[in-house]
Design a protein around this motif. Structure first.
Motif, PDB file in Angstrom:
ATOM      1  N   THR B 145       0.849  -1.191   0.000  1.00  0.00           N
ATOM      2  CA  THR B 145       0.000   0.000   0.000  1.00  0.00           C
ATOM      3  C   THR B 145       0.884   1.239   0.000  1.00  0.00           C
ATOM      4  O   THR B 145       1.985   1.248   0.564  1.00  0.00           O
ATOM      5  CB  THR B 145      -0.930   0.028   1.214  1.00  0.00           C
ATOM      6  OG1 THR B 145      -0.150   0.152   2.388  1.00  0.00           O
ATOM      7  CG2 THR B 145      -1.788  -1.229   1.291  1.00  0.00           C
ATOM      8  N   SER B 170       0.084   1.394   4.804  1.00  0.00           N
ATOM      9  CA  SER B 170      -0.568   0.686   5.906  1.00  0.00           C
ATOM     10  C   SER B 170      -0.311  -0.808   5.885  1.00  0.00           C
ATOM     11  O   SER B 170      -0.877  -1.544   6.673  1.00  0.00           O
ATOM     12  CB  SER B 170      -2.074   0.963   5.873  1.00  0.00           C
ATOM     13  OG  SER B 170      -2.593   0.726   4.577  1.00  0.00           O
ATOM     14  N   GLY B 171       0.541  -1.259   4.995  1.00  0.00           N
ATOM     15  CA  GLY B 171       0.871  -2.678   5.008  1.00  0.00           C
ATOM     16  C   GLY B 171       1.130  -3.252   3.640  1.00  0.00           C
ATOM     17  O   GLY B 171       1.235  -2.531   2.646  1.00  0.00           O
ATOM     18  N   GLY B 172       1.219  -4.554   3.598  1.00  0.00           N
ATOM     19  CA  GLY B 172       1.463  -5.238   2.344  1.00  0.00           C
ATOM     20  C   GLY B 172       1.163  -6.715   2.471  1.00  0.00           C
ATOM     21  O   GLY B 172       1.080  -7.249   3.577  1.00  0.00           O
ATOM     22  N   THR B 173       0.960  -7.348   1.324  1.00  0.00           N
ATOM     23  CA  THR B 173       0.658  -8.785   1.325  1.00  0.00           C
ATOM     24  C   THR B 173       1.489  -9.515   0.281  1.00  0.00           C
ATOM     25  O   THR B 173       1.811  -8.967  -0.778  1.00  0.00           O
ATOM     26  CB  THR B 173      -0.834  -9.055   1.010  1.00  0.00           C
ATOM     27  OG1 THR B 173      -1.187  -8.382  -0.193  1.00  0.00           O
ATOM     28  CG2 THR B 173      -1.722  -8.575   2.137  1.00  0.00           C
ATOM     29  N   ALA B 198       0.177 -11.955   5.039  1.00  0.00           N
ATOM     30  CA  ALA B 198       0.538 -10.572   5.331  1.00  0.00           C
ATOM     31  C   ALA B 198       2.052 -10.439   5.209  1.00  0.00           C
ATOM     32  O   ALA B 198       2.781 -11.430   5.277  1.00  0.00           O
ATOM     33  CB  ALA B 198       0.084 -10.205   6.732  1.00  0.00           C
ATOM     34  N   GLN B 199       2.508  -9.215   5.042  1.00  0.00           N
ATOM     35  CA  GLN B 199       3.947  -9.027   4.793  1.00  0.00           C
ATOM     36  C   GLN B 199       4.815  -9.472   5.971  1.00  0.00           C
ATOM     37  O   GLN B 199       5.990  -9.764   5.794  1.00  0.00           O
ATOM     38  CB  GLN B 199       4.238  -7.579   4.447  1.00  0.00           C
ATOM     39  CG  GLN B 199       3.943  -6.592   5.562  1.00  0.00           C
ATOM     40  CD  GLN B 199       4.208  -5.149   5.135  1.00  0.00           C
ATOM     41  OE1 GLN B 199       4.374  -4.870   3.957  1.00  0.00           O
ATOM     42  NE2 GLN B 199       4.250  -4.256   6.107  1.00  0.00           N
ATOM     43  N   ASN B 200       4.231  -9.529   7.183  1.00  0.00           N
ATOM     44  CA  ASN B 200       5.014 -10.023   8.324  1.00  0.00           C
ATOM     45  C   ASN B 200       4.785 -11.519   8.572  1.00  0.00           C
ATOM     46  O   ASN B 200       5.272 -12.064   9.548  1.00  0.00           O
ATOM     47  CB  ASN B 200       4.695  -9.228   9.588  1.00  0.00           C
ATOM     48  CG  ASN B 200       3.237  -9.360  10.013  1.00  0.00           C
ATOM     49  OD1 ASN B 200       2.440 -10.007   9.331  1.00  0.00           O
ATOM     50  ND2 ASN B 200       2.901  -8.750  11.130  1.00  0.00           N
ATOM     51  N   LYS B 202       2.435 -12.969   9.826  1.00  0.00           N
ATOM     52  CA  LYS B 202       1.762 -13.247  11.106  1.00  0.00           C
ATOM     53  C   LYS B 202       0.297 -12.804  11.056  1.00  0.00           C
ATOM     54  O   LYS B 202      -0.598 -13.564  11.360  1.00  0.00           O
ATOM     55  CB  LYS B 202       2.498 -12.527  12.242  1.00  0.00           C
ATOM     56  CG  LYS B 202       3.856 -13.181  12.562  1.00  0.00           C
ATOM     57  CD  LYS B 202       4.479 -12.588  13.800  1.00  0.00           C
ATOM     58  CE  LYS B 202       5.200 -11.312  13.475  1.00  0.00           C
ATOM     59  NZ  LYS B 202       6.012 -10.782  14.575  1.00  0.00           N
ATOM     60  N   ASP B 203       0.099 -11.563  10.685  1.00  0.00           N
ATOM     61  CA  ASP B 203      -1.241 -10.982  10.657  1.00  0.00           C
ATOM     62  C   ASP B 203      -1.928 -11.360   9.343  1.00  0.00           C
ATOM     63  O   ASP B 203      -2.280 -10.511   8.530  1.00  0.00           O
ATOM     64  CB  ASP B 203      -1.085  -9.452  10.806  1.00  0.00           C
ATOM     65  CG  ASP B 203      -2.382  -8.719  10.666  1.00  0.00           C
ATOM     66  OD1 ASP B 203      -3.410  -9.290  11.040  1.00  0.00           O
ATOM     67  OD2 ASP B 203      -2.360  -7.560  10.194  1.00  0.00           O
ATOM     68  N   PRO B 205      -4.507 -12.975   6.345  1.00  0.00           N
ATOM     69  CA  PRO B 205      -5.929 -12.740   6.083  1.00  0.00           C
ATOM     70  C   PRO B 205      -6.833 -13.787   6.731  1.00  0.00           C
ATOM     71  O   PRO B 205      -6.435 -14.949   6.888  1.00  0.00           O
ATOM     72  CB  PRO B 205      -6.028 -12.847   4.549  1.00  0.00           C
ATOM     73  CG  PRO B 205      -4.658 -12.638   4.039  1.00  0.00           C
ATOM     74  CD  PRO B 205      -3.728 -13.129   5.097  1.00  0.00           C
TER      75      PRO B 205
END
Lengths: 307, 221
Positions: B145, B170-173, B198-200, B202-203, B205
């Motif tokens: 994003t 706000s993040g990335g996937t 998710a890009q980390n 961990k979080d 979808p």
């Protein structure tokens, strides 16, 4: 985005103006109403990961002569966030039982001062877990639609109450933002994202019968995720000692929750030897907010009888 | 040149891994246009249409394309995704192909809680065995994003101090998947399945898998 106060309210450790109590190694958001020497009524909110904002109708019990205590559970609502490692061990639920025990000890001025619990949903499960360990400390118990008292029961209930309609607007409203806010570790952002799921739970036609959204402060996303993971991994059974709690329990279920009903209420409440079952009219699962008009007289009559 | 390409890739970091896809071996020399219709699940269930135009040149085949995607649900256009993309085949031999797709993404979301506008950039690579009538490729994609505007509704009622306005990235996937296709004359069908992270990592979808079925028609000048 993760700046305190930007997307979710500040917690008690970030805002000294909030009423709080340092207890059992954490700081809880706590407020009380009434005369501290009156019988104590502790309100235990749902979730896990919810807060007590939707339970505030219960201040009405002050006029019945109760000292009403509201608290946001560890790590959720406006209570201080804690590291997720606190919720990963097998005894994570014990931490919540101990917090509640510490509150009872803190507010009970004399051994003869009666303590009552009123728990909603997960809060009713936690109240039962407390009574299972400390039946002698509680003089009465109001339980509003606990999912179950064992993990098998609870997962059965959840599978019915959170039925996913794959092509629904409700599901889309809940999950679409996940592609926009993704892969962030900050608890503030995870809490914010979790709030989008309230639209799923309360969307028109929802199974649990809520007519709409209800107010909250902050969803404790980490608490919710970790306690569910914990239950899946370790299971739980809050019932082995309930037979020793001979005091009558007021067990409430709502008229509109299609996943609950009288049959499930009988099943879940069965470990208690003395149960008064009552249906709360014109509301769904969130009966302490939407069903207060019918719930309050039922609960007041029960509490006043045991006071 | 490498620096320029790297800079572009750095600036444009996928919301949609699939939709306007190409079997380079199935392309007719006379075909300049690709039109696709598709449906699938990617975070939520959706359907959409896409268009691609071939930019003929002597170096590499390029397609510039656009995709418009709507999630299922009773509110028709409260949420949507649109992207503008550039695709090319970086390398191939008789049977194998390595391609890439660079996208600029815009998203809109509206619910009782908030209205969100978001821009992102996306880069995907695919590699696999491709023949004129059929093929199978593996896909890796990243969506980053760039900026997000949030206007709160019900949440503002519950928390009046909540901040409306622009937020930075706000993040990335990440997405990893596999795509098969079958082509007949000027028609192609594609089936893609995979998993999103998710890009980390961990979080991730709530609905971590994605899948899409698309039908594509190519036609000439």
């Amino acid at each position: 985005m993760s700046e305190p106060g930007a997307l979710v309210p500040r917690t008690v450790d970030q805002d000294p103006a909030l009423p709080s109590l340092s207890i059992n190694g954490t700081i809880l958001h706590v407020e009380t109403h009434g005369n501290p020497s009156d019988p104590i009524l502790i309100m235990v909110h749902g979730g896990p990961g919810g807060d007590y904002r939707s339970l505030l109708n219960a201040t009405d019990f002050v006029q019945d002569g109760f000292f009403v205590v509201f608290y946001d559970q560890r790590g959720t609502g406006l209570s201080k966030r804690e590291d997720k490692s606190q919720y990963e061990n097998e005894d994570a639920v014990q931490l919540y039982i101990n917090d509640l025990d510490a509150l009872v000890t803190h507010f009970q001025q004399t051994a003869s001062q009666k303590v009552f619990l009123m728990g909603h949903s997960w809060g009713a499960m936690l109240s039962t877990a407390f009574v299972n360990q400390h039946p002698e400390k509680i003089s009465g118990l109001v339980l509003a639609e606990p999912g179950g008292f064992t993990w098998d029961q609870t997962s059965d209930y959840l599978s019915r109450s959170n039925k996913i309609k794959f092509f629904s607007e409700a599901l889309n409203d809940a999950v679409f933002p996940e592609q926009i806010i993704a892969g962030r570790d900050e608890q503030e952002i995870l809490d914010y994202k979790a709030s989008f799921f309230t639209t799923f739970e309360n969307a028109p036609g929802n199974t649990i019968g809520n007519p709409g959204s209800y107010p909250f402060w902050r969803n404790g996303a980490v608490v919710f995720e970790k306690l569910i993971e914990n239950a899946e991994k370790y299971n739980f059974d809050f019932t082995p000692n309930l037979h020793s709690f001979s005091t009558k329990v007021l067990f409430l279920y709502s008229e509109w929750n299609q996943a609950y009903g009288s049959e499930w209420a009988v099943t879940v409440s069965s470990p208690y030897p003395n149960v008064q079952l009552e249906r709360v009219k014109n509301c769904g699962h969130e009966m302490l907010y939407f069903g207060w008009t019918d719930l309050y007289p039922k609960a007041a009559a029960y509490l006043n009888e045991l006071k | 040149m490498k620096t320029i390409i790297f800079s572009i890739f750095s600036l444009c970091i996928i919301s949609k891994t699939v939709a306007q896809e190409i079997n380079w071996r199935a392309l007719n020399e006379q075909s300049n246009h690709l039109v696709s219709a598709y449906f699938g699940a990617d975070f939520s269930s959706y359907y959409g249409i896409s268009y691609g135009y071939s930019i003929k040149n002597k170096v590499k085949p390029f397609f510039i394309g656009t995709e418009f995607t709507l999630p299922f649900g009773k509110d028709l256009i409260d949420d949507w995704r649109w992207n503008l993309n550039l695709q090319t085949e970086l390398w191939h031999n008789d049977h194998f192909s390595f391609g890439t797709k660079l996208s600029f993404v815009a998203r809109s979301y509206s619910s009782p809680m908030a209205t969100i506008y978001n821009t992102a950039s996306a880069l995907s690579f695919n590699f696999g065995y491709v023949r004129p009538k059929a093929g199978v490729v593996i896909i890796a994609a990243y969506d980053k994003t760039m900026a997000t505007h949030i206007e709160h509704k019900l949440m503002k009622e519950y928390y009046p101090q909540i901040r409306d306005g622009w937020y930075k990235a706000s993040g990335g996937t990440f997405k990893f998947g596999i795509r098969g296709n079958w082509s007949y004359k000027s028609w192609s069908t594609f089936l893609t399945v995979g998993k999103a992270y998710a890009q980390n990592f961990k979080d991730n979808p709530t609905l971590p898998f994605f899948a899409e079925f698309s039908v594509q028609k190519q036609f000439g000048k």
